[in-house]
Design a protein around this motif. Structure first.
Motif, PDB file in Angstrom:
ATOM      1  N   PHE A 231       0.825  -1.201   0.000  1.00 49.40           N
ATOM      2  CA  PHE A 231       0.000   0.000   0.000  1.00 49.40           C
ATOM      3  C   PHE A 231       0.868   1.264   0.000  1.00 49.40           C
ATOM      4  CE2 PHE A 231      -2.727   2.750   2.950  1.00 49.40           C
ATOM      5  CZ  PHE A 231      -3.535   3.229   1.929  1.00 49.40           C
ATOM      6  N   VAL A 232       1.801   1.340   0.932  1.00 49.58           N
ATOM      7  CA  VAL A 232       2.642   2.533   1.079  1.00 49.58           C
ATOM      8  C   VAL A 232       3.602   2.670  -0.095  1.00 49.58           C
ATOM      9  CG1 VAL A 232       4.343   3.697   2.538  1.00 49.58           C
ATOM     10  CG2 VAL A 232       2.405   2.497   3.583  1.00 49.58           C
ATOM     11  N   ASP A 233       4.153   1.559  -0.559  1.00 49.99           N
ATOM     12  CA  ASP A 233       5.039   1.604  -1.735  1.00 49.99           C
ATOM     13  C   ASP A 233       4.282   2.108  -2.962  1.00 49.99           C
ATOM     14  OD1 ASP A 233       7.117   0.687  -0.231  1.00 49.99           O
ATOM     15  OD2 ASP A 233       7.191  -1.317  -1.105  1.00 49.99           O
ATOM     16  N   GLY A 234       3.011   1.702  -3.077  1.00 44.55           N
ATOM     17  CA  GLY A 234       2.206   2.181  -4.198  1.00 44.55           C
ATOM     18  C   GLY A 234       2.031   3.684  -4.158  1.00 44.55           C
ATOM     19  N   PHE A 270       5.323   2.803   8.222  1.00 43.55           N
ATOM     20  CA  PHE A 270       6.032   2.955   6.945  1.00 43.55           C
ATOM     21  C   PHE A 270       5.977   4.409   6.460  1.00 43.55           C
ATOM     22  CE2 PHE A 270       5.336  -1.750   6.203  1.00 43.55           C
ATOM     23  CZ  PHE A 270       6.689  -2.069   6.186  1.00 43.55           C
ATOM     24  N   PHE A 271       4.817   5.034   6.558  1.00 39.98           N
ATOM     25  CA  PHE A 271       4.696   6.433   6.127  1.00 39.98           C
ATOM     26  C   PHE A 271       5.592   7.344   6.964  1.00 39.98           C
ATOM     27  CE2 PHE A 271       0.483   5.575   3.984  1.00 39.98           C
ATOM     28  CZ  PHE A 271       0.849   6.094   2.749  1.00 39.98           C
ATOM     29  N   MET A 274       9.045   7.286   6.010  1.00 40.68           N
ATOM     30  CA  MET A 274       9.275   8.074   4.793  1.00 40.68           C
ATOM     31  C   MET A 274       9.297   9.573   5.073  1.00 40.68           C
ATOM     32  SD  MET A 274       6.793   6.041   2.111  1.00 40.68           S
ATOM     33  CE  MET A 274       6.446   7.563   1.248  1.00 40.68           C
ATOM     34  N   GLY A 275       8.989   9.966   6.319  1.00 38.33           N
ATOM     35  CA  GLY A 275       8.970  11.382   6.664  1.00 38.33           C
ATOM     36  C   GLY A 275       7.603  12.031   6.549  1.00 38.33           C
ATOM     37  N   PHE A 276       6.543  11.219   6.472  1.00 33.56           N
ATOM     38  CA  PHE A 276       5.177  11.745   6.325  1.00 33.56           C
ATOM     39  C   PHE A 276       4.439  11.753   7.662  1.00 33.56           C
ATOM     40  CE2 PHE A 276       5.863  11.362   1.882  1.00 33.56           C
ATOM     41  CZ  PHE A 276       4.864  12.095   1.249  1.00 33.56           C
ATOM     42  N   GLU A 277       3.690  12.825   7.891  1.00 33.98           N
ATOM     43  CA  GLU A 277       2.706  12.848   8.960  1.00 33.98           C
ATOM     44  C   GLU A 277       1.417  12.240   8.417  1.00 33.98           C
ATOM     45  OE1 GLU A 277       3.081  16.496  11.899  1.00 33.98           O
ATOM     46  OE2 GLU A 277       2.888  17.196   9.836  1.00 33.98           O
ATOM     47  N   VAL A 278       0.759  11.396   9.207  1.00 32.24           N
ATOM     48  CA  VAL A 278      -0.432  10.686   8.745  1.00 32.24           C
ATOM     49  C   VAL A 278      -1.681  11.285   9.390  1.00 32.24           C
ATOM     50  CG1 VAL A 278      -1.594   8.466   8.542  1.00 32.24           C
ATOM     51  CG2 VAL A 278       0.921   8.584   8.439  1.00 32.24           C
TER      52      VAL A 278
END
Length: 685
Positions: A231-234, A270-271, A274-278
């Protein structure tokens, strides 16, 4: 950056709650009151909600067992259960028998808004809770004094209008920032093996939610992480595929159905790596936030879909120009307040679910509805809001990702469900390279054509001609996108935005699941790319058949253009659907990969027509506009429909797909439901 979404003094709010509840607690005992059954039932519900507030504040809630939590939930949702709803005061048919016709509409709206008190208490939004209590008492007072239906409707209108600065601002801030950590804290900090956590969300928890969570707890960590990583890789790969700079984005909104928390937790990790806030935002639950077309957010399957259908237009009381204009003003002020976060927004990550039980809505004649004027007002408002939002979010730099997982209700047997889930994992993780190479062969053939013909197989009435754009330089340009497994999981389609003039014929599908409805023998006639006529065979009444298509496809519009033509290439997905006989339950995300499909509404490149993207072979995908979307150049408010609904013809129903080239030649892509173009035969394996 965290923004303050609650600015109230808790001590003062609690005093107001206590005063309101003191009055509400007396209602059920009062005699000879107007509309007693209605107000007494709502008062009883609010007393139960307030009891939960006290249990949460005292810590007693945390100590309740699974069975106690379920019993408490069953009491809260008792009136909405399918087997009870026929006699419920939330049912338009019941209100019609109890009250004068004029009172039905505002009291339906009040009933729905009162239900929002439950979520307000679970999330700790005590200001929202007390505002609902005070609205209820205000309307109750009007009724006791012999007030008119108009006075009640006006009270609800001004309640919605007066609190727009709070409700609209809160909804927007929660859409693009992590200011509300309600879902995050439960998912990341609770013991997900203890299924009591499900009852902390404030949503109705049914068998699908509990059985999904139970099943995911039976999986090993490696499998759960594979689901999340795919999901996250996509999502990440979508930026690379569209040649967008992911380093400029650091906020993602993750939307899913309750029960899948184990996968969601790993996805969040995983997000964040990657440096993402969810951002984890709930589906709208207050009327001020809702739309009759699309209400996106985290939710459960609900207790009764007929209840939701009966109340989908309850915001009609305040769907007026002054109100919507004011809402746009508040939206702009809020966008300005959080513009830094919005500039970092990377787009949504959607984890859909499928396999719910069939639902055929019953249209209640006294339920709230939009007239043509309100439909136009809401359409214009959605367009204005989208344009306003685009001023703060540079969509040329955003991506998205969608994946889908099955619900336990898709199968009667747990073992079969387990097998289906395993096969969906396999479908969602297929080798992309094999598909891209075969799909490129198909695109090369399609790019030589003026039009494409699609003909149904035995028993299917489809006969369509799709007009393609003219390529200025076929060595550098293409009409079709070669879709891998990045933004749109699983792999398996080539798609384009067709020219409308010259696109015509009949689209027919025996069974299709759209917007939660199972449509039977759906037939849509297209002329110059626009829906000309439509019918299905779900009901005896032609009016009811057209109504369900209006809900599932047209979304309040009188007609829609064909915004997409695609050829799905994922025969493995088709065979899985055939193996378990779940064609009609497959989500459009997977179903669209199982044969040719056609989307009605905006094009595939809505609001990104000028942001050219490229296929793996380096060719620019230039078929991005049609005769509707190009109007954006002169009047952008008339260019978009804010919907896009895919309809797939399964390979079992398909006959042929072939090109019509300028010199009169034809090239078959599919013949008798099989890929026959040289280089694409591998797709049949």
């Amino acid at each position: 950056m965290v923004f303050d979404i609650y600015s109230w003094d808790k001590r003062v709010i609690v005093e107001r709650i206590n005063l309101a509840m003191d009055r509400i607690s007396l209602i059920r005992a009062e005699e000879d009151i107007k509309f007693k059954d209605f107000f007494a039932e709502l008062a009883s519900f609010l007393e139960k909600v307030n009891d939960i507030r006290r249990k949460k504040e005292s810590g007693e809630f945390e100590a309740l067992s699974f069975e106690e939590l379920k019993d408490m939930q069953d009491e809260l949702f008792y009136d909405l259960r399918e087997d009870i709803y026929a006699g419920s005061v939330y049912n338009p048919d019941v209100l019609e028998k109890l009250f004068d016709k004029d009172f039905v509409s505002p009291l339906l709206s009040l009933g729905f808004e009162v239900r929002a008190a439950l979520v307000s208490v679970y999330e700790g939004d005590l200001e929202g809770f007390v505002n609902i209590l005070e609205l209820f008492l205000q309307v109750y007072g009007i009724a006791m004094e012999g007030g008119s239906a108009k006075e009640i409707a006006d009270a609800i209108y001004w309640y919605a209008s007066d609190y727009l600065d709070v409700t609209a601002r809160k909804r927007i801030i929660e859409s693009f920032t992590t200011s509300n950590r309600f879902f995050y804290n439960i998912i990341m900090n609770d013991d997900l093996s203890d299924l009591r956590y499900l009852f902390k969300f404030g949503e109705y928890i049914g068998s699908n939610e509990t059985n999904t969570a139970k099943y995911l707890n039976s999986l090993d960590n490696e499998t759960v992480r594979l689901c999340a990583k795919t999901f996250v890789d996509g999502y990440r790969d979508g930026f690379f595929a569209m040649q967008k700079d992911i380093s400029k984005r650091s906020v993602v909104s993750l939307i899913y159905n309750i029960g899948f928390e184990r996968i969601v937790k790993e996805a969040v990790i995983f997000f964040e790596d990657m440096g993402f806030e969810v951002v984890l935002q709930r589906k709208p639950y207050r009327l001020a936030d809702m739309s009759p077309v699309k209400n996106r957010g985290i939710c459960s399957g609900g207790v009764n879909r007929q209840f939701e259908y009966d109340h989908k237009f309850d915001m009609n009381i305040f769907t007026k120009k002054a109100y919507l204009d004011r809402k746009l003003e508040v939206s702009k002020q809020t966008f300005e307040e959080i513009k830094e976060n919005m500039s970092k927004y990377g787009g949504p990550a959607l984890m859909e679910s499928f396999g719910e039980m069939e639902f055929l809505p019953v249209k209640k004649k006294c339920a709230n509805a939009f007239g043509e004027k309100q439909n136009n007002l809401m359409t214009n408002y959605r367009n204005e809001l989208m344009l306003l939002q685009d001023e703060y979010i540079d969509t040329s730099g955003t991506a998205f990702c969608i994946i889908a997982w099955p619900l336990p209700s898709i199968a009667e047997d747990e073992k079969i469900y387990s097998n289906i889930f395993d096969d969906i994992i396999r479908i969602n993780t297929l080798d992309v390279t094999k598909y891209k190479d075969a799909q490129q062969k198909i695109i090369d053939a399609l790019d030589k054509a003026d039009t494409v013909s699609i003909v149904g197989g035995e028993g299917n009435k489809t006969s369509l001609t799709i007009k393609l754009h003219e390529l200025k330089d076929a060595t550098k340009e293409t009409n079709f996108e070669n879709c891998g497994a990045d933004v749109n999981i699983p792999v398996g389609e080539v798609f384009t935005s067709p020219v409308l003039k010259g696109t015509e014929g009949t689209l027919f599908v025996k069974d299709v699941f759209l917007s939660g409805y199972h449509l039977k023998n759906l037939c849509i006639k297209v002329e110059d790319g626009m829906i000309e006529d439509y019918t299905c065979e779900n009901f005896e009444s032609e009016e009811d058949n057209k109504r369900i298509i209006d809900d599932a496809v047209l979304k309040g519009h009188k007609s829609l253009p064909m915004g997409e033509f695609a050829i799905g290439t994922n025969v493995i997905a088709y065979n899985v659907a055939k193996k378990y006989d779940i064609f009609e339950k497959m989500p459009i995300l997977i179903a669209e990969k199982m044969g040719p499909h056609f989307a009605f509404g905006d094009t595939c490149y809505s609001h990104e027509e000028d942001n050219i993207t490229y296929n793996p072979d380096g060719k620019a995908i230039t078929a991005r506009d049609n005769e509707c979307s190009i109007i954006r150049k002169t009047d952008i408010k008339k260019a978009y429909f804010n919907c896009h609904t895919d309809i797939t013809i399964p390979l079992a129903e398909l006959g042929d797909i072939y090109t019509n080239e300028p010199d009169g030649a034809h090239t078959y892509i599919i013949r008798d439901g099989k890929f026959v173009l040289e280089g694409s035969e591998i797709l049949n394996e």
